[in-house]
Design a protein around this motif. Structure first.
Motif, short mmCIF file in Angstrom:
data_model
loop_
_atom_site.label_atom_id
_atom_site.label_comp_id
_atom_site.label_asym_id
_atom_site.label_seq_id
_atom_site.Cartn_x
_atom_site.Cartn_y
_atom_site.Cartn_z
N ILE A 131 0.85 -1.19 0.00
CA ILE A 131 0.00 0.00 0.00
C ILE A 131 0.88 1.24 0.00
O ILE A 131 1.84 1.34 0.77
N VAL A 132 0.54 2.19 -0.87
CA VAL A 132 1.24 3.47 -0.90
C VAL A 132 0.53 4.39 0.09
O VAL A 132 -0.69 4.51 0.08
N VAL A 133 1.31 5.02 0.95
CA VAL A 133 0.77 5.96 1.93
C VAL A 133 1.34 7.34 1.64
O VAL A 133 2.56 7.52 1.64
N LYS A 134 0.45 8.28 1.37
CA LYS A 134 0.87 9.67 1.16
C LYS A 134 0.39 10.46 2.38
O LYS A 134 -0.80 10.50 2.66
N GLU A 135 1.34 11.04 3.09
CA GLU A 135 1.01 11.77 4.31
C GLU A 135 1.52 13.20 4.21
O GLU A 135 2.71 13.44 4.00
N ARG A 136 0.58 14.13 4.33
CA ARG A 136 0.95 15.56 4.29
C ARG A 136 1.64 15.95 5.59
O ARG A 136 1.16 15.65 6.67
N ILE A 137 2.76 16.63 5.44
CA ILE A 137 3.58 16.98 6.61
C ILE A 137 3.21 18.38 7.12
O ILE A 137 2.82 19.25 6.35
N ASP A 187 -8.17 4.16 1.78
CA ASP A 187 -8.58 4.81 3.02
C ASP A 187 -8.06 6.24 3.03
O ASP A 187 -7.03 6.54 2.43
N ILE A 188 -8.82 7.10 3.69
CA ILE A 188 -8.42 8.50 3.87
C ILE A 188 -8.54 8.79 5.36
O ILE A 188 -9.58 8.51 5.97
N GLN A 189 -7.49 9.33 5.93
CA GLN A 189 -7.54 9.81 7.31
C GLN A 189 -7.17 11.28 7.26
O GLN A 189 -6.96 11.82 6.18
N ASP A 190 -7.07 11.92 8.39
CA ASP A 190 -6.88 13.37 8.42
C ASP A 190 -5.89 13.89 7.38
O ASP A 190 -6.23 14.72 6.56
N PHE A 191 -4.66 13.43 7.44
CA PHE A 191 -3.61 13.96 6.56
C PHE A 191 -3.00 12.85 5.71
O PHE A 191 -1.91 12.99 5.19
N ARG A 192 -3.70 11.75 5.56
CA ARG A 192 -3.11 10.53 5.01
C ARG A 192 -4.05 9.87 4.02
O ARG A 192 -5.23 9.72 4.29
#
Length: 190
Positions: free
Chosen positions: A17-23, A63-68
């Motif tokens: 799974i690719v996880v893109k997380e805004r910093i 899936d979408i979470q707050d910044f992810r």
């Protein structure tokens, strides 16, 4: 494993799974920063899904979470390494579908396209937005043409092939291409 780190986000591979997380941006107030990152995360996930519904291959959002955003890993090669006229025509068709649905990618480069199983996938919708104006569509295409010119030999043939595919899938293609010419002229005299 880290796949990329940009100014806005880190992209990791967790299993398959690719996880893109805004910093976080420390120069912004925390409340404002969190709101901006949440909005951009939701917007990106929504636009990826809308593009997919419009017939543009994109990673599936899990899936979408707050910044992810968690999404499908596309096992393939960046298109910049396998680019040719046939690929350029396919890109034209995909961008035509994208623009027909009112989506502007915002960062159309062959580095943001993956070739896998005979398909081209568009990735990284971090700068994407909705807009059906000729100007926005023209700028989107102009950015791609700049990539062709700076990265690929035979870029004039790539542009001609793109245009064929773009016309196949987008009824306003001629008007957009006229706008691209205007944008290029503006850039020369800036």
């Amino acid at each position: 494993m880290y796949l990329a780190r940009g100014a806005e986000a880190v992209i990791k591979l967790e299993g398959n799974i690719v996880v893109k997380e805004r910093i976080p941006k420390n120069y912004r107030l925390q409340q404002i920063d969190e709101r901006i990152r949440k909005e951009r995360t939701r917007s990106e996930a929504r636009l990826i899904s809308e593009a997919r519904r419009a017939g543009v291959p994109t990673p599936v959002i899990y899936d979408i979470q707050d910044f992810r955003i968690e999404m499908q890993y596309i096992d393939g090669r960046p298109l910049k390494y396998v680019m040719d006229e046939k690929m350029s025509k396919k890109i034209g068709q995909l961008v035509g579908r994208l623009h027909s649905s009112g989506i502007i990618h915002g960062d159309l480069t062959t580095s943001n396209m993956i070739f896998s199983n005979d398909r081209i996938y568009l990735i990284d919708f971090g700068l994407a937005y909705t807009d059906s104006s000729l100007e926005a569509q023209g700028v989107d295409v102009h950015v791609l043409f700049q990539t062709f010119e700076s990265t690929h030999s035979g870029y004039e043939e790539l542009i001609a092939s793109f245009y064929q595919g773009y016309r196949d899938s987008f009824e306003s293609a001629d008007a957009v291409m006229e706008r691209v010419k205007e944008i290029e002229k503006r850039g020369r005299y800036a």
